[in-house]
Structures are given as C-alpha cells and as structure tokens.
Design an enzyme around this catalytic site. Structure first.
Site: not given
Lengths: 198, 347, 320
Positions: B38, B224, B226, B317-318
């Site tokens: 991360y 960025r 994600n 979470y994903k």
C-alpha cells in the site's frame, strides 16, 4: 460488505462546560437528563445566560425527569419533536459566542447536530454525550427509507423489506447509519442476529 | 487522431463490452512490482505515462459512446447519482470549463469549444450534441453544469469544498463507482468518506493525504491509481445496486474466471478549481478481463503474484473473498515464474 | 511540490491611490487571459531586483469576471527589504514582471450565514475581492475598513461605492476608532470573521473575538509580514550538496532560492506550511517566526519554515 472499525461514526464525549462560551444552550432527552444535571451542578459552568430544555424519551417517560424538574432551572418540553422545534427557533435568535450541549440517545444527538449545522454551528461550538439507547437510525441504501430505532445488526427495511446489515458508516447530513442488503450475494446467508445497539 | 468508437457495447444484461488489442495495451495497469504494497502513490498528473491512457488529462477511449449511454441509463433509474449542494455552483462551472477546454484541445476531431466572452458554443460530435449557452448562467443549459458535462465524460466526478482546514464532498456525478454511495457520502469530510477503508487510517495515510491536498495548486493536478476486481464488465457496482451485482460474486468457476473476472482500475485525478477554490476529483474507471490481461504476459504474471500477497483485510474490503482463489488458480496457469520487468508498462 | 511555473506579465497601469499605496494593473505578456481565481487569492510577484530576485505575495483585488488583467496594491514599507520599494520606484507602465498562478489561503467560507470583514490599511486588498464577490450573492455581509485619514481611504471609498449599506469606514482621529468589541458582540450565529491588516490589528481583533466567545473555526485572518531580519547564519543543504550563508536582510527561503535550489512555497508568510523543511542536524537554536508549527513541533527543533524562520547556530543541515 461487513461492519468494521469505521471512522465516520460520531464519537461522543462527556458533557463539560466550555468556559470560552458566552451563552449556553443545553438540551437533553430522557436518560440524558443525568449528564445535564451533572453539568449544571459543575462549579465551572459559567453564570452566563443559559437555556435548558429537556424532553422525556418514550421508554422512561416524564418520571425519568423528576430530578431535573426539581432543580427548577430546566424547562420540561412534552416530547422530542417539540424540543427540536424549540431548539431550532432558539438558535435562530442566538449570537456568536453560543455553545450547545446535548445528551441523549444516538438518534436524538444526530437530530440535534443536524439542526445545529443548519444554523452554522461547527464542531467546536457543540458538545454531545451519549445517554440511554444506542439504537440507530438506518438509511436503506436501496430504497432510501429511514428505519428508526434499530437495535440489532440486522433490520428488515420498512421500505423495501430487504434484510439490511447495519454498517458503522454514518452520514451527518442524513443523521443516519448505512444499511445494505445482508444476503445480496447468497440469498438467506445472513450473519447471526445480535442486539448490538440496545 | 480519430477514435474508433464501439457505440453498441453494453455494461449490463448481455455485457458485450470488450477491449480491442489497442485498448488492452493502453490499460493503466496499477502494479509496479510483484507484491502488494500500500502506498499513497500520488504523483503529478502530467501528460504522458506508462501507457496511452496517460496521454491527456481527461482520457477518452473507444468505449466513450457506450459508457456515456450506460451513464444515462443509471441516471434515468436514479437521478440522485448526480447531486450538488447549493454552495457548489461556482465549482460546477469551474468543472465544466476545465473539461470543455481539455476535451476540445486534446480531441479536436470530436469536441470543439468557441468562446465569445461568456457566450459559449460547445460541440460534441461523438454524441451529436451542440449547445449555445452563457457561461455562469445555468438557465441556458438543459441541466446544471456538473450534470451537463458529466453526462459527456467517461468516469465519475466529485467536487470537494475546502473549509475548516478540511475537504467536504459537496457535489458529484457518480455512476460507475466501486461500492460507495454519493447519496450517503454527500456532505462528508475527508476522513468521514474514507471511513470504511481499512488499515490506511492507522498508518496516517489520510492525514498526510489531506494535508497535501489542502495545498493543491492551480494548474498542478495530481493523480493516483486505485483498483479492485469486478465480476462482468459492470460499471455500476454501487451499494444502491448491490442486490443486482452481489450475486455475480458466487458465479465464478475455473471455466469462466478468465472471461468474467475483471480487474477494475481507477485513474484518480485531483485538480484545484480556480473560481471556487474547490477540488475536482476525477475517477476514471477502466475494466479488463483476465483473458484480455493475459495477452500481456507480464501483467497476468504480476497480478497473480499480487493477489497472493494481498492482506486479508483488503481481500474482504475489496469484496474478493468469494472468487480470489479461483482467479489465482486461473492466473497460476499463466505464470511460468519468469521475472517481470520493473514498472507498469507492458513489455 | 516544486514551485509553479511563473507567468510573464507586463504592467499596464500604475495608479497612486494613497500617499503610501500604488495600484498596479498587470496583463499577460502574450495577451492571453490570466487564470481565473477566487476571492482572497494572492499571487507572488517575482521582481528582478538590482542585487537579487525579490518575491512578494500580493492579494488580487478584482474578480474573475474580467481576466484580461489583475489588480494588486502595494504599500511602500518603511522597512522595505526591497520588494515594495522596487514596485514603487522601479516599476512603471510597460515594466515586465512575473507572477505565480493564484493561490487562495484566505477564502470566504461557503457555508457562512453571514460574513464580517475587518481590514486596516493595505489589508483592504483581499477584502476588495471578497466584497466584489459577495455583492453578487445572497449571504449578508458587513465590512469595516480602518484608515489613517481620508486621503488614505481611497480603496475603502471605492468599496463603499460598490456596497454602500455594507461598508463602514473608520478614520483614525487620532487613534483607531473601530470599536471591535461592539461590532463582534452583536453578530448572529453562523457568522464568519475575516481580518486583514497590520499585525497588531489582527492580534487585537482575534483576541477580542475569542474573549467574546467566538470559536476558532469562525476566525480567518491573513497577515502579509515581511520575513524578519536577523544575524547571518550558515546552512548546509544536504540533498543539493550546497553550503550557503543567509545574510541579515534575506530570508532562509530566499537564500536557498538564490543558491539555485528549488524549494516549495505558497504564502511566504509562515502560515501555510508548504515550505516545511526537515532539520537533519543543528548545533544552536532555531528562531521560529511562523504561525504554522505547533509549540511542541517548534520545541522539537526537527523542522523549520524557511520563508520566515531563521537560526542562531554554528551548524544547520537541512534536507533540501
């Protein structure tokens, strides 16, 4: 989707006087009368103008406010909706330097904070303390119905009938927690029902 | 250069969305190394990068027409996917100006903007739109400026007001999101709308990111990447529609993983807006199936290795828990253990 | 973040507005429109001084309605380190300068239910932009401008012409006449206070507001202070491998820039935090003049804001 340690949920503190204020409004609901009484008795509570409004909660009723009515400084309002209307009108006439204190259930505090925000009060002008029910208002993400007084991790939505999982994600604008269908991925596969917000 | 659009693709029902070989090569692959790590990974959003997806500040590709139609379908079903609080009107106009200026400069074959003072003439040849309007007068557009231009963009847009040393998500058009709700998050502070993200709060990631963004400067945008994974090329994976797409996660088998499991990458860009002092957050979503990804062997090898090293909190979470192992097994067959080159660009 | 690319501008007009203040109208050299901006924004003007490049922040006074020019006003400072004197003495119509893109560190709060703006002297410049924006909105506002005398009040009179009901001018006779206490006492809930002016005025207004119970979140101020002069000191810039001396009248940031090292900045007044620099080694004392670092951070001595702060030291090594 699951509940987790989410940072958006409101964190309430303990009501203590803010000596930098010049006018103090204190509101309480049901069991919130205890923190209100405690703060009024605090020798540090300034002698500035103050308004104290307290309403009974449906569970304990007016009897729960006996101690507060006895002390004579608080105005007892018949119910929470009347209290919120009074608060709204009161804030409309206030000047800068006012501090707002609220004690009561999660739902009550959510409603008070929302009204305060509409009057331009920011975080450093109000203090909240949780007292009584931890029951939540839950906003159904799918049909947008708001379910009142939710005490468990799961609730059958009053709008669309789906079983919602109550997440810790909280919206101050909606004054509600987020609810999403608990068994969307596998119908019927819901987590165990738990009374987590008594 | 004229883009060959694929106007008939769908992101729902029969899911006919596919990437051409050229679209695969321009995919903004997010992993620069073979393990998951991360990082805040914010960098200047300048023209040029590892693939052609970075050539312009707002990327238009072969899916443009189909994606705008998908967006219109989502908005027709749920108008609350586009909302703006009343104090965000200046930011809406800033957004419209920034997008029209960039699109007309970067894709003159498809878009043009003629300005005569505040009398503007916008042409979008790709969608067959022509509009004369007065900049600053919302009554001269068919809808509010954010919705007007948002309907002609690939990717979601949110507008953040800056006050109280914080950013507030006070407007947005959000139809292709990875499981977050504009209706729920509207009006939230920076840390509140990031509330559900695991691990990063404890590492102070959001404190640093907020401090950085509060000083974001005009003309110096940042970006960025994600990522997550989505079953089927479905743009609308909102919480609102979770009952529709949630069941897809249980349907993955070794046979269909290659065609149905998609890597979903968001190229997120942040711009300071001039008149409003607000911040525009662009979230441009790219989808690629594992089969398409595997035509670039470096990428399928690397995704295999990254998925193996993903922390359990992020798997949860994903929303990958139900199909991660199947996807890893599919990718394992295409990972010969060969070393991969540094960076994200295709070999 | 490294400093933004500057925009070459030409001075179109110079207008003396008071005995001490000159207003400059700037246009892009290439004739294109200037960047749009929000009320309260400033630009840093880069001036080719005789001995060194000078950089001073100045607020933009107009609105984005007309972007063919920007207007700034410069007060001649009695203790000018070169910038305001250069603007007053060496700049004329046709002079070429450069500016950074606008940055707003003094914006209006968009959810305020009322705006109260207090300014003194040249501190009126950002307020000029605020008022020009507020007259087009529906949120009530109130402005109080302090000036030494009527000939120092030209800009305040211009504002009063734009918003006659909202703007009050307070002339010193002989001392300040603005009764800050009574202005602040009667403001409705949800009012935001903005102050720009001399340091003493800002401190007085903010202290009065706090005493009247105003919370921090409703207080906004902007102070353009020249970096204080001090004793010269030596600094090693570890990343760029340079050793520099900071002369008495130059700031640490200016000395770093003069050495050809790019350093980030936004406000050049110790307020925004953008130029924060890590201190790698120190034998001596840091002289913090910023309002950005907390008391604890200042005491820790591991970082410095080079736009205003200095050091009294034998050794100072910076991560720059």
């Amino acid at each position: 989707m699951s509940t987790s340690t989410i940072k958006s949920r409101p964190v309430h503190g303990t009501l203590v006087p803010d000596p930098t204020g010049r006018h103090h409004i204190v509101v309480g609901e049901g069991p919130g009368s205890a923190p209100v009484l405690r703060m009024l008795a605090d020798p540090g509570f300034p002698e500035h103008p103050r308004h104290v409004l307290v309403a009974p909660d449906p569970a304990s009723g007016p009897a729960g406010l006996a101690a507060l009515s006895a002390c004579g400084v608080a105005e007892i309002v018949p119910d929470v909706p009347s209290l919120l209307r009074r608060l709204d009108a009161l804030l409309g006439g206030c000047r800068m330097g006012t501090r707002l204190y609220a004690a009561g259930s999660e739902s009550f505090l959510g409603a008070v904070v929302k009204i305060a925000a509409e009057h331009g009060l920011l975080d450093d002008e109000r203090r909240t303390e949780h007292a009584g029910s931890a029951a939540r208002r839950v906003h159904c993400t799918h049909c947008r119905h708001v379910n009142e007084h939710v005490t468990a991790n799961l609730v059958a939505c009053g709008g669309c009938g789906r079983t919602l999982l109550v997440r810790d994600h909280y919206s101050r604008r909606l004054a509600a927690f987020m609810g999403v269908q608990a068994d969307a991925e596998q119908p019927g596969a819901t987590p165990a029902l738990q009374e987590v917000f008594p | 250069m004229t883009i060959a659009f694929k106007p008939d693709e769908t992101y729902r029902d029969d899911f006919t969305f596919r990437n051409s070989p050229a679209a695969i090569r321009r995919f903004p692959f997010p992993f620069g190394e073979d393990v998951y790590r991360y990082a805040v990974n914010i960098e200047p959003h300048v023209r040029g990068g590892p693939t052609a997806a970075y050539d312009n500040l707002f990327d238009i590709d072969e899916h443009y027409i189909a994606e705008c139609r998908e967006r219109a379908l989502v908005l027709a079903h749920d108008p609350k996917r586009c909302q703006a609080l009343p104090h965000m009107m200046a930011a809406q106009w800033d957004t419209l100006e920034l997008l029209m200026e960039n699109l007309s400069t970067d894709y003159p074959e498809h878009f043009s903007l003629v300005r005569d003072g505040n009398a503007w003439h916008w042409t979008n040849r790709a969608l067959g739109i022509e509009q004369h309007f007065v900049f600053g007068d919302a009554g001269t557009l068919p809808c509010e400026p954010l919705e007007y231009i948002g309907r002609q963009m690939q990717g979601d847009l949110t507008l953040q007001d800056q006050r109280e040393d914080n950013l507030f998500m006070d407007a947005g058009m959000v139809t292709c999101q990875a499981d977050w709700s504009l209706e729920f998050d509207l009006g939230m502070k920076f840390h509140e709308w990031h509330g559900p993200v695991p691990l990063a709060h404890e590492q102070g990631v959001f404190d640093r990111a907020l401090k950085f963004l509060l000083n974001l400067q005009l003309g110096r945008p940042v970006r960025r990447l994600n990522w997550t994974m989505t079953i089927n090329p479905r743009m609308d994976t909102s919480p609102e529609q979770y009952p529709q797409w949630g069941p897809d996660r249980t349907t993955i088998t070794p046979e269909n993983a290659g065609s149905r499991v998609h890597l979903r990458v968001e190229l997120q860009s942040l711009f300071r807006l001039p008149r409003s002092n607000a911040i525009l957050f662009g979230i441009r979503c790219y989808l690629i199936s594992l089969e398409e990804l595997a035509t670039i062997p470096k990428w399928s090898r690397r995704l295999h290795r990254v998925l193996q090293t993903l922390p359990p909190e992020l798997v949860e979470y994903k929303g990958l828990s139900r199909f991660r192992d199947t996807a890893i097994a599919w990718l394992a067959q295409r990972d010969d253990g060969a070393p991969t080159s540094v960076g994200t660009a295709p070999d | 973040m490294t400093p933004a690319a500057t925009i070459p501008v030409v001075v179109r007009e110079v207008r003396p507005v008071t005995p001490l203040i000159r207003q400059f109208t700037l246009a892009r050299e290439d004739g294109l429109p200037l960047p749009a901006f929000s009320a309260g924004a400033h630009v840093v003007v880069v001036m080719p001084g005789p001995a060194r490049t000078l950089r001073n922040p100045y607020s933009l006074m107009g609105t984005s309605a007309d972007l063919s020019t920007y207007d700034i006003a410069v007060r001649l400072s009695e203790t000018s380190r070169g910038g305001s004197r250069f603007m007053h003495e060496a700049v004329a119509p046709g002079s070429k300068l450069a500016i950074t893109p606008p940055v707003n560190l003094f914006p209006l709060d968009k959810l305020a239910r009322r705006h109260l703006l207090l300014c003194g002297g040249v501190g009126i410049t950002p307020v000029s932009a605020h008022v020009r924006e507020l007259v087009h909105g529906c949120v009530p506002f109130e402005v109080h401008c302090g000036a030494r005398s009527i000939e120092h009040a030209t800009l305040a009179l211009e504002l009063q012409a734009i918003a006659p009901d909202a703007v009050t001018i307070h002339l010193d006779m002989p001392g300040p006449t603005m009764d800050v206490g009574s202005i602040l006492a009667e403001q409705p809930l949800g009012t935001h206070l903005y102050v720009c002016g001399p340091g003493g005025m800002i401190e007085n207004v903010i202290a009065t507001a706090r005493a009247a119970g105003w919370p921090q979140s409703h207080l906004h101020w902007e102070r353009f202070t020249a970096p204080p002069a001090g004793k010269p000191f030596e600094v090693t810039l570890s990343r760029s491998g340079k050793r520099i001396t900071v002369p008495p009248e130059m700031s640490l940031l200016e000395a770093i820039e003069a050495a050809g090292v790019d350093a980030p900045f936004l406000c050049r007044g110790g307020a925004c935090g953008q130029c924060e620099t890590t201190v790698l080694a120190l034998d001596g004392t840091l002289l913090h003049h910023d309002v950005y670092l907390s008391a604890d951070q200042k005491a820790a001595g591991d970082r410095i804001m080079p736009c205003v702060s200095r050091a009294d030291c034998r050794t100072l090594v910076l991560d720059r």
